[in-house]
Design a protein around this motif. Structure first.
Motif, short mmCIF file in Angstrom:
data_model
loop_
_atom_site.label_atom_id
_atom_site.label_comp_id
_atom_site.label_asym_id
_atom_site.label_seq_id
_atom_site.Cartn_x
_atom_site.Cartn_y
_atom_site.Cartn_z
N ASN A 103 0.83 -1.20 0.00
CA ASN A 103 0.00 0.00 0.00
C ASN A 103 0.87 1.25 0.00
O ASN A 103 1.81 1.36 0.78
N ILE A 104 0.53 2.20 -0.83
CA ILE A 104 1.34 3.40 -1.01
C ILE A 104 1.47 4.22 0.26
O ILE A 104 2.45 4.93 0.48
N ASP A 105 0.48 4.11 1.14
CA ASP A 105 0.48 4.94 2.37
C ASP A 105 1.02 4.21 3.60
O ASP A 105 1.07 4.80 4.68
N ALA A 106 1.42 2.96 3.43
CA ALA A 106 1.72 2.14 4.61
C ALA A 106 2.86 2.68 5.47
O ALA A 106 2.82 2.61 6.69
N LEU A 107 3.89 3.24 4.84
CA LEU A 107 5.05 3.71 5.59
C LEU A 107 5.01 5.19 5.92
O LEU A 107 5.90 5.71 6.61
N THR A 108 3.99 5.88 5.44
CA THR A 108 3.95 7.33 5.64
C THR A 108 2.73 7.81 6.42
O THR A 108 2.72 8.93 6.93
N LYS A 109 1.70 6.95 6.54
CA LYS A 109 0.48 7.37 7.25
C LYS A 109 0.06 6.30 8.25
O LYS A 109 0.22 5.11 8.01
N GLY A 112 9.91 0.43 -12.14
CA GLY A 112 10.93 1.38 -12.58
C GLY A 112 11.99 1.71 -11.56
O GLY A 112 12.89 2.51 -11.84
N TYR A 113 11.93 1.11 -10.39
CA TYR A 113 12.96 1.35 -9.39
C TYR A 113 14.21 0.56 -9.76
O TYR A 113 14.14 -0.49 -10.40
N GLY A 114 15.37 1.06 -9.32
CA GLY A 114 16.63 0.41 -9.63
C GLY A 114 17.44 0.09 -8.40
O GLY A 114 16.97 0.22 -7.27
N SER A 115 18.68 -0.33 -8.63
CA SER A 115 19.54 -0.76 -7.54
C SER A 115 19.79 0.34 -6.52
O SER A 115 19.95 0.06 -5.33
N LYS A 116 19.79 1.59 -6.96
CA LYS A 116 20.02 2.70 -6.03
C LYS A 116 18.85 2.88 -5.05
O LYS A 116 19.00 3.56 -4.03
N PHE A 137 13.07 -2.17 5.41
CA PHE A 137 12.90 -3.27 4.47
C PHE A 137 13.58 -2.94 3.14
O PHE A 137 13.31 -1.87 2.55
N TRP A 138 14.43 -3.82 2.67
CA TRP A 138 15.04 -3.63 1.37
C TRP A 138 13.97 -3.82 0.29
O TRP A 138 13.03 -4.57 0.44
N PHE A 139 14.13 -3.12 -0.81
CA PHE A 139 13.20 -3.15 -1.95
C PHE A 139 11.83 -2.59 -1.59
O PHE A 139 10.84 -2.90 -2.24
N ARG A 140 11.79 -1.73 -0.55
CA ARG A 140 10.50 -1.19 -0.13
C ARG A 140 10.65 0.30 0.26
O ARG A 140 10.53 0.67 1.43
N PRO A 141 10.94 1.17 -0.75
CA PRO A 141 11.01 2.60 -0.43
C PRO A 141 9.62 3.15 -0.10
O PRO A 141 8.60 2.60 -0.57
N PRO A 142 9.53 4.20 0.67
CA PRO A 142 8.22 4.75 1.04
C PRO A 142 7.38 5.22 -0.13
O PRO A 142 6.15 5.30 -0.02
#
Length: 395
Positions: free
Chosen positions: A34-40, A334-338, A347-352
Motif C-alpha cells: 500500500n502506497i500509504d503504509a510507511l507514511t500514514k 521502474g525502481y533500480g539498484s540505487k 525493508f530492502w526493496f520497499r522505499p516509502p
C-alpha cells in the motif's frame, strides 16, 4: 468433540486459526504494497478513512487469537505426554521459535543479508510463551490459568510506572512488559527492534493453556456453553472498563468531531503491548467463534482449515511470498539498484514511495492467499506422512 477425521485435531481450532492467518496476511500485504503504509497511520482517526482504519483494526484480532490458540494447542499436545516430557518439548520448541524469529523471519521481513535490523515480534513471544509455559505448568493447569489472568488483568498497572530514560531497568521493563517499538543498538550498524513484549503475550497464551481441558473433559454442548459464557464475559469486560475510561489501556478514548469518529476512538485500543482492553476486545469474539465453529463443515470452513493446520509453514511462506513479489513489482515499477536501500524503511526493496491503492492491495492479498493454498495442502500431507520424524513436530 469435533475432530478432523483421522488426525486427532480439533476442527474449530484449526478453522479459527486459519481465519485469523488469512486476515493477518492482509496487514502484511498492506505494509509492503500500500502506497500509504510507511507514511500514514492507518488508525489516524482525524485524517484517515474508515476503510483504512478497519483494514488495520480487523487485523488486531490475529495475533492475540493466534497466541491464545497456541496455548490451547500446547495443552492438548502436552496432555498426550508425561508432565516432564510435555514441558521439555514446549521449552525446546520455544527456543527453536525464538531462533527462527531472529534468523528466518527477520530475513523474510527485511531481505537484508547483513541483519542491520533484527525484529522481535509474534513468533518471538510465542517462543518465550512456550518456554515460560513449560516451566509454570509444572505447578498445575489451574495455576497457569490463574497466572495468565493476573498478567492480563494487571500488567497495565505499569502504565503508571515511569523509569529513567535509557536505564537498564527501563530496558528490562520494555522488553518484558511494554515494548512499543523499543530499540537497542547491537553495534554501530545493527539495531534490535522489540515490537512484542514477552510477559503480556505469555499471559494470553497461559489463559489459552488454562482452558485446554474444556476440549478434553466436556461434551460439545457443555463446551459450547462455557466458551459462550467466557466470550460474552470478555466482551462485557471490554465494554464496561472502556466506557469508564480509567484503566486497562494507556490510550483513553476521547470525544471526536463526529459520533462515528468517537466510536473509532472507543475501538482504538493498544496492541503494543496488548492492553487488557485490547485483549478482552479480541479474545472475547475468538471464544465465541470457537463455540460456533464446532460443527462447521462448509466449504469456507474447510478452506480455512487448510491454512490453520500448518500455521508455522504458512507464516514463514507468506512473508517470503509477499516480499519476493514486492521485489518483482519494485523493478517492474521502474525502481533500480540505487533504490533498494532506503533510510526511511528497514525493508530492502520497499522505499516509502513504492506502492498501490488500497483496492489493488486487497487484490494482491487475495492472490497471495490463494497461491498459498496448494503448498499448504501438500505440506500438511507431508507432515502426516512423516509424523514419525522428530523434526516434523517443530514445524
Amino acid at each position: 468433540m469435533t475432530k478432523a477425521i483421522g488426525s486427532g485435531r480439533i476442527n474449530s481450532i484449526d478453522i479459527l486459526r486459519g481465519i485469523v492467518m488469512v486476515i493477518m496476511a492482509l496487514d502484511h500485504v498492506r505494509e509492503f504494497f500500500n502506497i500509504d503504509a510507511l507514511t500514514k497511520d492507518p488508525l489516524d482517526i482525524e485524517n484517515g478513512t474508515a476503510v483504512m482504519f478497519f483494514t488495520r483494526w480487523i487485523t488486531h484480532y490475529c495475533a492475540p487469537t493466534f497466541v491464545f490458540l497456541s496455548g490451547i494447542s500446547a495443552g492438548l499436545s502436552a496432555s498426550k505426554k508425561s508432565l516432564k516430557e510435555g514441558s521439555a518439548f514446549m521449552i525446546r520448541r520455544g527456543v527453536w521459535l525464538i531462533f527462527a524469529e531472529i534468523t528466518i523471519i527477520t530475513f523474510a521481513l527485511t531481505y537484508n543479508p547483513f541483519y542491520h535490523f533484527i525484529i522481535f515480534q509474534v513468533i518471538w513471544v510465542i517462543g518465550w510463551g512456550l518456554v515460560l509455559l513449560g516451566l509454570v505448568r509444572l505447578l498445575s493447569q489451574k495455576a497457569v490459568l490463574f497466572i495468565g489472568l493476573i498478567i492480563v488483568l494487571g500488567h497495565n498497572l505499569l502504565d503508571y510506572v515511569h523509569l529513567p530514560e535509557g536505564s537498564a531497568k527501563q530496558a528490562v521493563i520494555n522488553i518484558f512488559f511494554q515494548s512499543r517499538g523499543f530499540t537497542i543498538p547491537f553495534s554501530d550498524e545493527r539495531l534490535l527492534v522489540f515490537l512484542y513484549a514477552i510477559i503480556p503475550w505469555a499471559g494470553i497464551m497461559m489463559i489459552g493453556y488454562g482452558i485446554y481441558p474444556w476440549f478434553l473433559n466436556y461434551s460439545q454442548a457443555q463446551r459450547k456453553k462455557m466458551l459462550m459464557v467466557a466470550g460474552l464475559s470478555s466482551i462485557f469486560l471490554f465494554l464496561a472498563i472502556r466506557f469508564v475510561n480509567l484503566y486497562g489501556d494507556p490510550l483513553p478514548w476521547l470525544p471526536q468531531k463526529t459520533g462515528f469518529q468517537t466510536f473509532l476512538s472507543f475501538l482504538n485500543t493498544t496492541k503494543y503491548p496488548p492492553s487488557l482492553l485490547y485483549t478482552a476486545m479480541t479474545i472475547g469474539p475468538a471464544l465465541l467463534a470457537l463455540a460456533f465453529l464446532e460443527k462447521s463443515t462448509n466449504r469456507l470452513a474447510n478452506l480455512c482449515m487448510v491454512y490453520g493446520k500448518v500455521p508455522f509453514f504458512y507464516y514463514v511462506l507468506h512473508f517470503y511470498t509477499i516480499h519476493t513479489l514486492s521485489v518483482a513489482l519494485f523493478f517492474i515499477s521502474g525502481y533500480g539498484s540505487k533504490d533498494i536501500i532506503s533510510a526511511d524503511s528497514p525493508f530492502w526493496f520497499r522505499p516509502p514511495t513504492f506502492g498501490y491503492s488500497l483496492p489493488l492491495t486487497y487484490l494482491i492479498w487475495l492472490a497471495i492467499v490463494a497461491g498459498l493454498y496448494v503448498p499448504c495442502i501438500r505440506f500438511a500431507a507431508y507432515k502426516r506422512a512423516h509424523s514419525d520424524k522428530w523434526w516434523v513436530h517443530y514445524l
